[in-house]
Design an enzyme around this catalytic site. Structure first.
Site, PDB file in Angstrom:
ATOM      1  N   CYS A  48      -4.860   2.514  -3.572  1.00 35.70           N
ATOM      2  CA  CYS A  48      -3.620   3.045  -2.952  1.00 35.70           C
ATOM      3  C   CYS A  48      -2.482   2.060  -3.140  1.00 35.70           C
ATOM      4  O   CYS A  48      -1.642   1.888  -2.229  1.00 35.70           O
ATOM      5  CB  CYS A  48      -3.820   3.359  -1.475  1.00 35.70           C
ATOM      6  SG  CYS A  48      -4.993   4.669  -1.192  1.00 35.70           S
ATOM      7  N   ASP A  97       3.173  -4.787   7.816  1.00 32.00           N
ATOM      8  CA  ASP A  97       1.942  -4.025   7.672  1.00 32.00           C
ATOM      9  C   ASP A  97       0.788  -5.008   7.876  1.00 32.00           C
ATOM     10  O   ASP A  97       0.460  -5.798   6.990  1.00 32.00           O
ATOM     11  CB  ASP A  97       1.895  -3.383   6.277  1.00 32.00           C
ATOM     12  CG  ASP A  97       0.615  -2.590   6.068  1.00 32.00           C
ATOM     13  OD1 ASP A  97      -0.293  -2.693   6.920  1.00 32.00           O
ATOM     14  OD2 ASP A  97       0.516  -1.894   5.041  1.00 32.00           O
ATOM     15  N   GLN A 110      -4.351  -5.239   7.012  1.00 31.67           N
ATOM     16  CA  GLN A 110      -5.378  -6.082   6.393  1.00 31.67           C
ATOM     17  C   GLN A 110      -5.413  -7.491   6.974  1.00 31.67           C
ATOM     18  O   GLN A 110      -6.217  -8.314   6.521  1.00 31.67           O
ATOM     19  CB  GLN A 110      -5.148  -6.176   4.872  1.00 31.67           C
ATOM     20  CG  GLN A 110      -5.338  -4.886   4.119  1.00 31.67           C
ATOM     21  CD  GLN A 110      -6.797  -4.426   4.055  1.00 31.67           C
ATOM     22  OE1 GLN A 110      -7.721  -5.131   4.438  1.00 31.67           O
ATOM     23  NE2 GLN A 110      -7.005  -3.218   3.554  1.00 31.67           N
ATOM     24  N   LYS A 137     -10.359  -0.484  10.493  1.00 26.13           N
ATOM     25  CA  LYS A 137     -10.566  -1.658   9.631  1.00 26.13           C
ATOM     26  C   LYS A 137     -11.011  -2.879  10.436  1.00 26.13           C
ATOM     27  O   LYS A 137     -11.303  -3.927   9.876  1.00 26.13           O
ATOM     28  CB  LYS A 137      -9.281  -1.998   8.871  1.00 26.13           C
ATOM     29  CG  LYS A 137      -8.895  -0.935   7.830  1.00 26.13           C
ATOM     30  CD  LYS A 137      -7.701  -1.389   7.039  1.00 26.13           C
ATOM     31  CE  LYS A 137      -7.066  -0.264   6.237  1.00 26.13           C
ATOM     32  NZ  LYS A 137      -7.831   0.135   5.053  1.00 26.13           N
ATOM     33  N   HIS A 187       0.872  -1.184   0.000  1.00 23.00           N
ATOM     34  CA  HIS A 187       0.000   0.000   0.000  1.00 23.00           C
ATOM     35  C   HIS A 187       0.908   1.232   0.000  1.00 23.00           C
ATOM     36  O   HIS A 187       2.031   1.191   0.516  1.00 23.00           O
ATOM     37  CB  HIS A 187      -0.826  -0.049   1.286  1.00 23.00           C
ATOM     38  CG  HIS A 187      -1.900   0.976   1.419  1.00 23.00           C
ATOM     39  ND1 HIS A 187      -1.653   2.269   1.813  1.00 23.00           N
ATOM     40  CD2 HIS A 187      -3.232   0.895   1.247  1.00 23.00           C
ATOM     41  CE1 HIS A 187      -2.792   2.938   1.872  1.00 23.00           C
ATOM     42  NE2 HIS A 187      -3.774   2.135   1.537  1.00 23.00           N
TER      43      HIS A 187
END
Ligand code: PLP
Length: 419
Positions: free
Chosen positions: A375, A209, A212, A235, A132
């Site tokens: 993104c 990261d 997600q 999220k 991202h």
């Protein structure tokens, strides 16, 4: 072909929808909302909305300052949210959890604070082509500021990270590898245990990261053996405006502050200041107090379901959606076709129709999906695409959403005369 009554799924999506007030709001079509954009931001269950309201109504004062009951209560609840998040992600200590606004801020914190202290001209930073923008631009800025170099691990045609390419680049001795757990544009779940082992053998730190992954599957930062991990509350059913950086204590201790001001100090004179201990050293100013209460409620809600069940449910929906879309003419996918390696995110193209037109027609059918570059413009460049349409799943989705998605795509194809 999927029919909604064939299989119940792992969880009862309709029962979960009853927990989320947004589904009481009729779509302009008069049909219920089919929300397939949780990868961008999830909807909020009533318990989270109520927890935020309750924090403001009954427990609100500034934290870490007051010596009166209400402030101590607010401080206690704020720190309890940190404890809850630490437990949820398997952090060895809550002291390693820094509250920030979102995953983006957490990555900027590490790039600025760790990066500008530790990187020098000629040092190598590794990221991947599937990151991202939040996990690309801060490293590019760091490279520009320090003279460090940045290289990117390639993606294979079927949407995996190219581990041979990773191995070759690790051999050049990077200081840090910035890698996503789950790609928001491809849905790929990366093999982080293996990647971390390779990176550590090469002497590189790993920043994960987890924006997600944490909302959708069990994540244990200690078991993954990464050095930093970042996430966003919005999220994972929590409020916007709160996210977290988890980092190894020795690394955080050695890093200078990112922002300075109140709260992050122990003593200030007109000549200078001494820093507070971690994590407060990195939390300058008044933090997101009510949002932390909402995040704690979101964690409680997710733990009540069980992350293995969340993952199983979304995987079931992914398998059903992939099969249903594969049966249709003129649909192409990005990302791995095996649900072992694919989260509940499907990025696809409808031949002959721009993704924005797909999303607009789907919206007219009451189906909310994302269209664009997500993104992750380098991913679009890698596959020579302007954009994709993306459907992403959560516990409040079920087979009915997949029927509505496929029906709406048929409407799109009829409208454009492409199938
Ligand atoms: N990383 C990934 C993989 C994401 O999908 C996102 C948001 O979509 C981010 C980072 C950035 O999250 P935020 O905008 O909450 O900082």
């Amino acid at each position: 072909m999927v029919t909604a009554h064939v299989q119940p799924g792992v969880l009862d999506g309709a029962a979960f929808r009853a927990d989320f007030p947004v589904f009481d709001r009729p779509h302009r079509t008069g049909r219920p909302l089919s929300f397939l954009d949780s990868a961008a931001s999830s909807q909020k269950p009533r318990v989270v909305i109520d927890a935020v309201a309750d924090a403001y109504a009954h427990h609100y004062a500034n934290v870490h300052r007051g010596i009166y009951e209400l402030s101590e209560d607010a401080t206690h609840r704020f720190e309890a949210a940190r404890d809850a998040l630490a437990r949820f992600i398997g952090a060895p200590s809550a002291r390693e959890v820094v509250f920030v606004r979102n995953a983006t801020e957490a990555i900027n914190l590490v790039a600025y604070s760790w990066g500008r202290t530790n990187l020098h001209a000629g040092d190598l930073i590794l990221a991947t082509e599937m990151e991202h923008h939040a996990n690309l631009v801060p490293w590019q800025q760091l490279a520009a500021a320090t003279g460090a170099r940045i290289e990117y691990v390639a993606i294979t045609d079927d949407g995996h990270l190219d581990l041979d390419d990773l191995r070759a680049r690790l051999a050049r001795g990077p200081r840090l590898l910035a890698v996503t757990h789950v790609s928001n544009a491809l849905g790929t779940i990366n093999p982080i245990v293996e990647i971390t082992r390779m990176a550590h053998e090469a002497g590189a730190l790993v920043l994960l990261d987890a924006a997600q992954s944490v909302p959708h599957m069990p994540v244990d930062v200690a078991a993954l053996d990464v050095d930093f991990a970042v996430l966003s509350g919005h999220k994972m059913f929590g409020p916007s405006g709160i996210g977290a950086l988890w980092g190894r204590r020795d690394l955080l201790d050695a890093m200078p502050p990112f922002m300075t001001g109140g709260s992050m100090i122990t003593r200030v004179t007109l000549d200078g200041a001494d820093w507070n201990e971690v994590p407060w050293k990195f939390e300058a100013g008044t933090p997101a107090i009510a949002e932390a209460a909402g995040l704690a409620a979101a964690i409680d809600y997710l733990e009540g379901i069980g992350m293995a069940k969340v993952r199983a449910h979304e995987r079931f929906l992914f398998d059903q959606a992939w099969a249903a879309l594969s049966d249709m003419p003129g649909i192409r996918f990005l990302g791995p076709d095996d649900s072992d390696e694919h989260a509940g995110v499907i990025s696809f193209m409808v031949d002959g129709v721009h993704p924005h037109d797909v999303a607009t027609i789907l919206d007219g059918e009451g189906v909310a999906v994302r269209a664009g570059h997500h993104c992750a413009q380098p991913v679009m460049l890698r596959y020579d695409l302007p954009a994709t349409t993306r459907a992403s799943f959560s516990v409040y989705n079920d087979l009915d959403d997949i029927v509505r998605l496929t029906d709406a795509i048929r409407v799109t194809q009829r409208t454009f005369g492409t199938a």
